[in-house]
Design an enzyme around this catalytic site. Structure first.
Site, mmCIF file in Angstrom:
data_model
loop_
_atom_site.group_PDB
_atom_site.id
_atom_site.type_symbol
_atom_site.label_atom_id
_atom_site.label_comp_id
_atom_site.label_asym_id
_atom_site.label_seq_id
_atom_site.Cartn_x
_atom_site.Cartn_y
_atom_site.Cartn_z
ATOM 1 C CG HIS A 1 13.171 -26.108 -11.224
ATOM 2 N ND1 HIS A 1 12.583 -24.858 -11.053
ATOM 3 C CD2 HIS A 1 13.571 -26.099 -12.525
ATOM 4 C CE1 HIS A 1 13.314 -24.076 -11.600
ATOM 5 N NE2 HIS A 1 14.035 -24.457 -12.633
ATOM 6 C CG ASP B 1 11.771 -25.563 -16.588
ATOM 7 O OD1 ASP B 1 10.761 -25.620 -17.199
ATOM 8 O OD2 ASP B 1 12.552 -24.401 -16.823
HETATM 9 NI NI NI Z 1 16.454 -25.759 -16.010
#
Ligand code: NI
Length: 284
Positions: free
Chosen positions: A235, A92
């Protein structure tokens, strides 16, 4: 590789012409154009596609193809082993010009795919090549909102304004329609569910990379909880996450097929619905 496919395709075409086209049905240009609208790579691959959708597969697969994305899933998963476990790595908050390409290098070296839930504010001329590289590696690009707003704090228009422009930007820059949403902070309520037109993809394993920023903490969490059908949250904007992936991805690829979220759902027989939440695609 493309050249080889082209040559074998032309041989197939020549053979079928000699046989009077009796055995292999080829799609019309109009059908191929429709398919191109959905997946965007028909011209380069059309010989390969026509081999796949020729003969007996035409009815079973071809009809679905014209109505939804099942045909795309069929195509992208046809080389997977349904008996070998599979997982979806998700990343993400990117893309990042300083870290995302390093992650793509690791995925490429291990013939692995992942899903990237990108933030609209990070998309532009400087990151368009990263999106195109994701697509060329078979990765999936999902929507993580325009500016990472918590959708449950917004009204209907606010939600639409966080989602729709990002869908459009992803399509424009990557050439692929965006199928999935990951709501920022995993935050979903009835209003969000009723407003969005795409499935909402959560996760069942949080690597906590955003918190620890430490490969020595990220790696053991993933090792402990990974299982067939899991969706793992990471991430790609944090360098320690990339560092962890240097160890994790080759290791996971030994035991698991690393596939996209849409591929995982398809292989597990789950038809994802707009506005529904999905945490994993485990069998139980
Ligand atoms: Ni996020």
């Amino acid at each position: 590789m493309k050249k080889l496919l082209g040559i074998s395709g032309m041989l197939l075409l020549a053979c079928s012409m000699l046989l009077g086209c009796a055995r292999t049905k080829f799609y019309s240009q109009e059908d191929l154009n429709k398919l191109h609208d959905v997946i965007g790579f028909v011209e380069e691959e059309q010989f390969e596609l026509q081999k796949v959708i020729g003969d007996s597969l035409t009815t079973k697969v071809g009809e679905k193809m014209m109505t939804d994305m099942d045909f795309v899933d069929y195509l992208t998963t046809k080389d997977y082993d349904p008996d070998k476990p599979m997982i979806a790595l998700t990343f993400d908050d990117g893309p990042s010009t300083s870290t995302t390409n390093d992650l793509l290098d690791i995925l490429e070296a291990n013939n692995a795919k992942a899903t990237f839930f990108v933030v609209g504010d990070n998309l532009g001329e400087n990151t368009a090549d990263i999106l195109k590289r994701m697509v060329s590696l078979g990765c999936e690009i999902g929507n993580h909102s325009v500016s990472h707003e918590q959708l449950t704090t917004l009204d209907r228009d606010g939600i639409v304004n966080q989602i729709e422009p990002n869908n459009e930007k992803i399509l424009e820059l990557s050439g692929r329609p965006c199928r999935l949403i990951r709501p920022p902070y995993g935050s979903v309520d009835e209003n969000v569910k009723a407003t969005v037109n795409q499935p909402l993809i959560l996760w069942d394993i949080d690597s906590l990379d955003w918190k620890s920023k430490d490969p020595d903490k990220i790696i053991p969490i993933v090792r402990e909880y990974v299982a067939d059908g899991t969706i793992i949250l990471m991430h790609d904007i944090h360098a320690p996450t990339i560092e962890a992936c240097k160890t994790l991805i080759p290791e996971l690829a030994q035991k698991y097929q690393l596939v996209t979220v849409s591929e995982l759902a398809y292989m597990k027989g789950v038809k994802m619905e707009a506005g529904e939440k999905y945490f994993d695609f485990c069998d139980d």
